[in-house]
Enzyme design. Structure first.
Site, PDB file in Angstrom:
ATOM      1  N   ARG A   1      21.932   8.274  60.301  1.00  0.00           N
ATOM      2  CA  ARG A   1      21.889   9.280  61.366  1.00  0.00           C
ATOM      3  C   ARG A   1      21.288  10.563  60.823  1.00  0.00           C
ATOM      4  O   ARG A   1      21.770  11.129  59.840  1.00  0.00           O
ATOM      5  CB  ARG A   1      23.281   9.562  61.936  1.00  0.00           C
ATOM      6  CG  ARG A   1      23.241  10.661  63.009  1.00  0.00           C
ATOM      7  CD  ARG A   1      24.452  10.684  63.928  1.00  0.00           C
ATOM      8  NE  ARG A   1      25.655  11.190  63.294  1.00  0.00           N
ATOM      9  CZ  ARG A   1      26.771  11.516  63.972  1.00  0.00           C
ATOM     10  NH1 ARG A   1      26.813  11.377  65.294  1.00  0.00           N
ATOM     11  NH2 ARG A   1      27.851  11.930  63.317  1.00  0.00           N
TER      12      ARG A   1
ATOM     13  N   ASP B   1      35.387  15.902  62.065  1.00  0.00           N
ATOM     14  CA  ASP B   1      34.027  16.281  61.699  1.00  0.00           C
ATOM     15  C   ASP B   1      33.627  17.467  62.563  1.00  0.00           C
ATOM     16  O   ASP B   1      34.461  18.067  63.246  1.00  0.00           O
ATOM     17  CB  ASP B   1      33.059  15.105  61.812  1.00  0.00           C
ATOM     18  CG  ASP B   1      32.827  14.637  63.250  1.00  0.00           C
ATOM     19  OD1 ASP B   1      33.342  15.272  64.197  1.00  0.00           O
ATOM     20  OD2 ASP B   1      32.122  13.625  63.425  1.00  0.00           O
TER      21      ASP B   1
END
Length: 531
Positions: free
Chosen positions: A165, A445
């Site tokens: 990603r 996160d």
């Protein structure tokens, strides 16, 4: 900016050791060419984002675009998926530090999403080391000895599919200039990973696979499609050897799913329900709409009507076009306490059963300890490699009002205080170079920290009441922040508090949460604090 490279127009810190050997002048030239070709158009796309958001701020609600009705009504499909992208029942995600890469590749899962974005604090050394780690992982030649414990980690199995990603389109890479201007972080991540690994992956009979975060519009997907086509041609690779999974994690994107799939139809593999960022985007996009203020983060689950409608619409859209529909993140961390762990696993089972029943083809976990529980639903409980046969074509139409439906639930003092502690600890970790942090039993996160601080900003903006009768104001937030900072200091200890930049994190959290205008991403002002 220290050091220059041999490539004309490129300025970045001097490379040494393994980085110098891998990031050759040829790799650098590819990066420069990509940036010169695609940066101007990207700047236009980011400006268009601001224009669309201004309309929403002034009262217009997001909706499906009448101008692209023919795409939504058309009879078309994406390019058929390669064999190794048809079975993605269970994916683990995490940052690209070396130990995490090995543990993820050893987990009992189908895929590992190696994350340069929300799980990764983009320090220069961290980004370069991440690229080196994935270079080794793609060659099945990676090990690590933990300097603190002496524990040795090595690759034990080789069947986990690696997907990288890259960063979102809005994030710069401040360490690298092309023609005197900072480059997009997304192009830096993509260019290095593709240039370093496409040949090796091609020789192993697979393609080069990516996750793309935070897209908002079909035109942005078209930009990525052109980047992929250009890159395949640049290195004489077959068309569609690059495949991407696009995270539908912004509210505007849920109204553009057909358009995104169509624009990337030669390079798309799947769409993913990036639920935490989607909740954050719901807050951010509708920040001026007092009737859309969310309750406590803890009650905004996939059972909320607006989130369940989003999940079902994503499944229907993807399967209509021949793409996979990936589910969202289980952020829980297993507990060592047996009774508490059973509660955690029960929540995970219920969440994943809902996704499976909605028709998703696979799902995410953040911790390998959840793999067996989720496999019982998405592997043992799945009839085949995916659920492309679940079309949801008989469902009632999902309209804009279903995707925007306000959420029920309280706004509580306890919820607000938890948001403050989570955001404070995450920001402190992020500016110390850690992008993925266990906090209070969850793997946090950037997305979950964003929910925490934007919720409070929105509560202040619209003068929301808490369950204790208090109205949320800047003064109340700053009072709670000071009190909760003391709690965190007691939890982590004075030494950690002083050495791990908690005071800088507290200042940043206060600044962005009390600002007159909502700061789009905490990672943008936070980036200025990184090396």
């Amino acid at each position: 900016m220290n050091g220059t490279t041999a490539t004309d127009g490129l300025t970045m810190p001097a490379l040494s050791g393994e980085a110098q050997a891998l990031i050759t002048p040829e790799v650098q030239e590819f990066l420069v060419t990509l940036v010169r070709t695609f940066r101007p158009r990207l700047n236009e796309l980011l400006a268009a984002r601001e224009q669309r958001q201004a309309q929403i701020d002034n009262g217009t609600l997001p909706d499906f675009d009448p101008a692209t009705q023919t795409i939504r009504d058309g009879d078309w499909s994406v390019t058929p998926l390669p064999k190794d992208l048809q079975k993605r029942r269970l994916e683990i995600t995490g940052p690209v530090d070396r130990k995490m890469v090995i543990n993820a590749l050893n987990a009992n899962v189908d895929c590992y999403m190696a994350d340069f974005e929300d799980s990764q604090s983009p320090t220069w050394d961290g980004l370069l080391q991440g690229q080196l780690n994935l270079y080794d992982a793609n060659r099945l030649n990676i090990d690590y000895t933990d300097p603190s414990s002496g524990k040795y980690y090595e690759l034990k199995q080789k069947h986990v599919l690696l997907i990288a990603r890259v960063r979102g389109l809005h994030l710069p890479e401040k360490h690298v200039l092309v023609d005197g201007e900072v480059i997009p972080g997304a192009l830096f991540d993509f260019a290095l990973y593709f240039a370093l690994n496409h040949q090796q992956r091609n020789e192993r009979g697979t393609g080069t696979y990516f996750y793309l975060p935070k897209l908002e519009h079909g035109t942005e997907a078209a930009w990525w499609g052109d980047v992929f086509t250009f890159s395949e041609d640049y290195f004489a690779q077959p068309r569609s050897s690059i495949r991407a999974t696009v995270l539908i994690e912004t509210l505007p994107a849920v109204f553009q799913m057909h358009e995104i799939l169509h624009a990337m139809r030669h390079h798309i593999a799947a769409l993913n329900c990036g639920r935490w960022d989607y909740i954050f985007s719901y807050i951010k996009t509708l920040k001026n709409h007092a009737d859309r203020v969310l309750p406590d983060r803890q009650v905004v689950t996939m059972n909320q009507p607006f989130l369940n409608a989003y999940s079902r619409l994503l499944v229907r859209t993807c399967h209509q076009r021949g793409a996979l529909a990936m589910g969202g993140m289980a952020a829980f961390i297993p507990s060592k306490d047996a009774a508490e762990n059973e509660k955690i696993l029960a929540k995970v089972r219920a969440d994943k059963q809902l996704e499976k029943d909605n028709g998703h083809d696979g799902t995410w976990i953040a911790h390998p300890g959840l793999a067996e529980t989720v496999r019982s639903i998405f592997v043992d409980g799945l009839d085949g490699e995916n659920q492309l046969h679940v079309t949801r074509s008989d469902d009632a139409e999902i309209r804009a009002e279903h995707l925007l439906e306000p959420s029920s639930g309280e706004r509580t003092e306890a919820g607000m205080r938890t948001n403050i502690r989570v955001a404070l600890q995450y920001i402190a970790a992020w500016i110390c170079g850690k992008g993925c942090v266990p906090i209070y039993g969850l793997m946090e996160d950037a997305a979950t920290a964003e929910i925490s601080r934007t919720s409070i900003w929105q509560w202040i903006r619209h003068e929301q009441s808490l369950d204790n009768g208090e109205t949320v104001t800047r003064a109340l937030f700053l009072q709670y922040l000071e009190e909760e900072a003391q709690v965190v200091q007691e939890e982590v200890g004075l030494e950690r508090w002083q050495t791990e930049k908690f005071e800088a994190a507290q200042q940043l959290l206060a600044q962005i949460t009390t600002a007159d205008e909502l700061v789009d991403f905490l990672t943008l002002p936070g980036y200025a604090l990184l090396d």
